[in-house]
Write a protein that holds these residues in place. Structure first.
Motif, PDB file in Angstrom:
ATOM      1  N   LYS A 120       0.604  -1.194   0.178  1.00 17.64           N
ATOM      2  CA  LYS A 120      -0.340   0.107   0.031  1.00 17.64           C
ATOM      3  C   LYS A 120       0.814   1.325   0.022  1.00 17.64           C
ATOM      4  CE  LYS A 120      -0.651   0.285   5.071  1.00 17.64           C
ATOM      5  NZ  LYS A 120      -0.009   1.245   5.851  1.00 17.64           N
ATOM      6  N   ASP A 121       2.047   1.176   0.341  1.00 13.20           N
ATOM      7  CA  ASP A 121       3.161   2.851   0.512  1.00 13.20           C
ATOM      8  C   ASP A 121       3.699   2.560  -1.160  1.00 13.20           C
ATOM      9  OD1 ASP A 121       2.366   2.856   3.105  1.00 13.20           O
ATOM     10  OD2 ASP A 121       4.133   1.472   3.954  1.00 13.20           O
ATOM     11  N   ALA A 122       3.130   2.018  -1.964  1.00 17.27           N
ATOM     12  CA  ALA A 122       4.208   2.115  -2.645  1.00 17.27           C
ATOM     13  C   ALA A 122       3.024   2.173  -3.853  1.00 17.27           C
ATOM     14  CB  ALA A 122       4.046   0.762  -4.128  1.00 17.27           C
ATOM     15  N   CYS A 123       2.545   4.195  -3.643  1.00 20.46           N
ATOM     16  CA  CYS A 123       1.463   5.005  -4.233  1.00 20.46           C
ATOM     17  C   CYS A 123       1.830   5.526  -5.594  1.00 20.46           C
ATOM     18  CB  CYS A 123       1.484   6.344  -2.833  1.00 20.46           C
ATOM     19  SG  CYS A 123       2.300   6.864  -3.443  1.00 20.46           S
ATOM     20  N   THR A 124       0.784   5.635  -6.506  1.00 20.54           N
ATOM     21  CA  THR A 124       1.408   6.715  -7.354  1.00 20.54           C
ATOM     22  C   THR A 124       1.978   8.171  -7.264  1.00 20.54           C
ATOM     23  OG1 THR A 124      -0.788   8.709  -7.182  1.00 20.54           O
ATOM     24  CG2 THR A 124      -1.704   5.500  -7.712  1.00 20.54           C
ATOM     25  N   LEU A 125       2.416   8.147  -8.450  1.00 23.58           N
ATOM     26  CA  LEU A 125       3.159   8.977  -8.524  1.00 23.58           C
ATOM     27  C   LEU A 125       2.674  10.707  -8.044  1.00 23.58           C
ATOM     28  CD1 LEU A 125       6.275   9.444  -9.332  1.00 23.58           C
ATOM     29  CD2 LEU A 125       5.088   9.811 -11.483  1.00 23.58           C
ATOM     30  N   LYS A 126       1.281  11.228  -8.423  1.00 26.33           N
ATOM     31  CA  LYS A 126       0.813  11.940  -7.670  1.00 26.33           C
ATOM     32  C   LYS A 126       0.110  11.604  -6.337  1.00 26.33           C
ATOM     33  CE  LYS A 126      -3.523  14.467  -8.068  1.00 26.33           C
ATOM     34  NZ  LYS A 126      -4.851  14.600  -8.028  1.00 26.33           N
ATOM     35  N   GLN A 127       0.483  10.613  -5.677  1.00 29.56           N
ATOM     36  CA  GLN A 127      -0.253  10.867  -4.778  1.00 29.56           C
ATOM     37  C   GLN A 127       1.149  11.027  -3.693  1.00 29.56           C
ATOM     38  OE1 GLN A 127      -3.108  10.553  -2.625  1.00 29.56           O
ATOM     39  NE2 GLN A 127      -1.242  11.196  -1.313  1.00 29.56           N
ATOM     40  N   TRP A 128       2.520  10.618  -4.439  1.00 31.10           N
ATOM     41  CA  TRP A 128       3.916  10.695  -3.818  1.00 31.10           C
ATOM     42  C   TRP A 128       4.333  12.118  -3.215  1.00 31.10           C
ATOM     43  CZ3 TRP A 128       8.308  12.822  -5.511  1.00 31.10           C
ATOM     44  CH2 TRP A 128       9.689  12.585  -4.604  1.00 31.10           C
ATOM     45  N   TYR A 129       3.306  12.898  -4.594  1.00 27.76           N
ATOM     46  CA  TYR A 129       4.093  14.096  -4.567  1.00 27.76           C
ATOM     47  C   TYR A 129       3.209  15.180  -3.875  1.00 27.76           C
ATOM     48  CZ  TYR A 129       6.863  14.801  -8.782  1.00 27.76           C
ATOM     49  OH  TYR A 129       8.325  14.974  -9.214  1.00 27.76           O
ATOM     50  N   LEU A 130       1.915  14.466  -3.201  1.00 29.82           N
ATOM     51  CA  LEU A 130       1.041  14.876  -2.220  1.00 29.82           C
ATOM     52  C   LEU A 130       1.248  15.542  -0.706  1.00 29.82           C
ATOM     53  CD1 LEU A 130      -2.415  14.661  -4.273  1.00 29.82           C
ATOM     54  CD2 LEU A 130      -1.119  16.388  -3.532  1.00 29.82           C
ATOM     55  N   ASP A 131       1.917  13.893  -0.525  1.00 32.51           N
ATOM     56  CA  ASP A 131       2.337  13.411   0.345  1.00 32.51           C
ATOM     57  C   ASP A 131       3.942  14.168   1.100  1.00 32.51           C
ATOM     58  OD1 ASP A 131       0.102  11.765   0.466  1.00 32.51           O
ATOM     59  OD2 ASP A 131       1.157  10.001  -0.167  1.00 32.51           O
ATOM     60  N   CYS A 132       4.538  14.154   0.061  1.00 29.42           N
ATOM     61  CA  CYS A 132       5.639  14.499   0.178  1.00 29.42           C
ATOM     62  C   CYS A 132       5.729  16.401   0.040  1.00 29.42           C
ATOM     63  CB  CYS A 132       6.810  13.682  -0.905  1.00 29.42           C
ATOM     64  SG  CYS A 132       7.356  11.493  -0.360  1.00 29.42           S
ATOM     65  N   TYR A 133       5.357  16.519  -1.187  1.00 28.31           N
ATOM     66  CA  TYR A 133       5.251  17.911  -1.069  1.00 28.31           C
ATOM     67  C   TYR A 133       4.533  19.442  -1.282  1.00 28.31           C
ATOM     68  CZ  TYR A 133      10.111  16.995  -3.771  1.00 28.31           C
ATOM     69  OH  TYR A 133      10.757  15.955  -3.939  1.00 28.31           O
ATOM     70  N   ASP A 134       3.239  18.557   0.585  1.00 27.10           N
ATOM     71  CA  ASP A 134       1.865  18.904   0.608  1.00 27.10           C
ATOM     72  C   ASP A 134       2.764  20.543   1.290  1.00 27.10           C
ATOM     73  OD1 ASP A 134      -0.198  19.513   1.420  1.00 27.10           O
ATOM     74  OD2 ASP A 134       0.183  19.327   3.806  1.00 27.10           O
ATOM     75  N   GLY A 135       1.818  21.937   0.094  1.00 25.61           N
ATOM     76  CA  GLY A 135       2.125  23.119   0.725  1.00 25.61           C
ATOM     77  C   GLY A 135       3.414  23.498  -0.219  1.00 25.61           C
ATOM     78  N   GLN A 136       4.296  22.873  -1.188  1.00 25.73           N
ATOM     79  CA  GLN A 136       4.670  23.558  -1.345  1.00 25.73           C
ATOM     80  C   GLN A 136       4.522  23.314  -3.530  1.00 25.73           C
ATOM     81  OE1 GLN A 136       9.455  22.100  -0.586  1.00 25.73           O
ATOM     82  NE2 GLN A 136       7.918  20.892   0.667  1.00 25.73           N
ATOM     83  N   MET A 137       3.176  23.422  -3.894  1.00 23.29           N
ATOM     84  CA  MET A 137       3.309  23.239  -4.492  1.00 23.29           C
ATOM     85  C   MET A 137       1.295  24.155  -5.012  1.00 23.29           C
ATOM     86  SD  MET A 137       3.401  19.452  -5.278  1.00 23.29           S
ATOM     87  CE  MET A 137       2.283  18.731  -3.790  1.00 23.29           C
ATOM     88  N   THR A 138       1.276  24.847  -6.470  1.00 30.48           N
ATOM     89  CA  THR A 138       0.265  25.720  -6.328  1.00 30.48           C
ATOM     90  C   THR A 138      -0.901  25.434  -7.418  1.00 30.48           C
ATOM     91  OG1 THR A 138       1.337  27.180  -7.976  1.00 30.48           O
ATOM     92  CG2 THR A 138       1.042  27.931  -5.964  1.00 30.48           C
ATOM     93  N   ASP A 139      -0.047  24.449  -8.125  1.00 26.28           N
ATOM     94  CA  ASP A 139      -1.572  23.191  -8.324  1.00 26.28           C
ATOM     95  C   ASP A 139      -1.070  22.059  -8.077  1.00 26.28           C
ATOM     96  OD1 ASP A 139      -3.121  21.965 -10.328  1.00 26.28           O
ATOM     97  OD2 ASP A 139      -2.151  22.824 -12.052  1.00 26.28           O
TER      98      ASP A 139
END
Length: 119
Positions: free
Chosen positions: A65-84
């Motif tokens: 379950k920890d092998a998430c999609t690439l988009k989910q990985w970005y959301l988990d690892c870079y929360d608050g650093q992306m504007t879109d």
């Protein structure tokens, strides 16, 4: 990295998107992801998910379950650093952690070619 780097390199320099000619400037790496590259990356991350689900089916008790999609990985690892965060492309293009990072290239301004042996 094992999905992102080859996917982004192929999206920029593969036969579907590159004419083989030198570039004036080094293209942005993560923040230069276009529609085609996003399609490549989503295809790769989808394939990883299919393999994970099949492995879980074949191996009792295995959880990937920890092998998430690439988009989910970005959301988990870079929360608050992306504007879109509406798409994988949006996550990558607007990630402040990637400001100004370019493709590995050889040459000089006006005559940049990809360094396809980088890493």
């Amino acid at each position: 990295g094992m999905v992102v780097h080859p996917g982004v390199m192929y999206g920029r320099w593969g036969p579907e998107s590159w004419d083989g000619k030198a570039k004036e400037e080094k293209p942005l790496f993560y923040q230069g992801v276009d529609d085609f590259t996003e399609t490549v990356l989503n295809g790769m991350t989808d394939e990883v998910q299919v393999v994970c689900r099949k492995m879980e089916e074949l191996v009792p008790g295995l959880s990937l379950k920890d092998a998430c999609t690439l988009k989910q990985w970005y959301l988990d690892c870079y929360d608050g650093q992306m504007t879109d965060t509406s798409s994988l492309r949006g996550c990558m293009n607007t990630n402040k952690a990637y400001n100004g990072l370019t493709h590995p290239c050889l040459g000089e301004p006006g005559n940049f070619m990809p360094d396809l042996k980088y890493r």
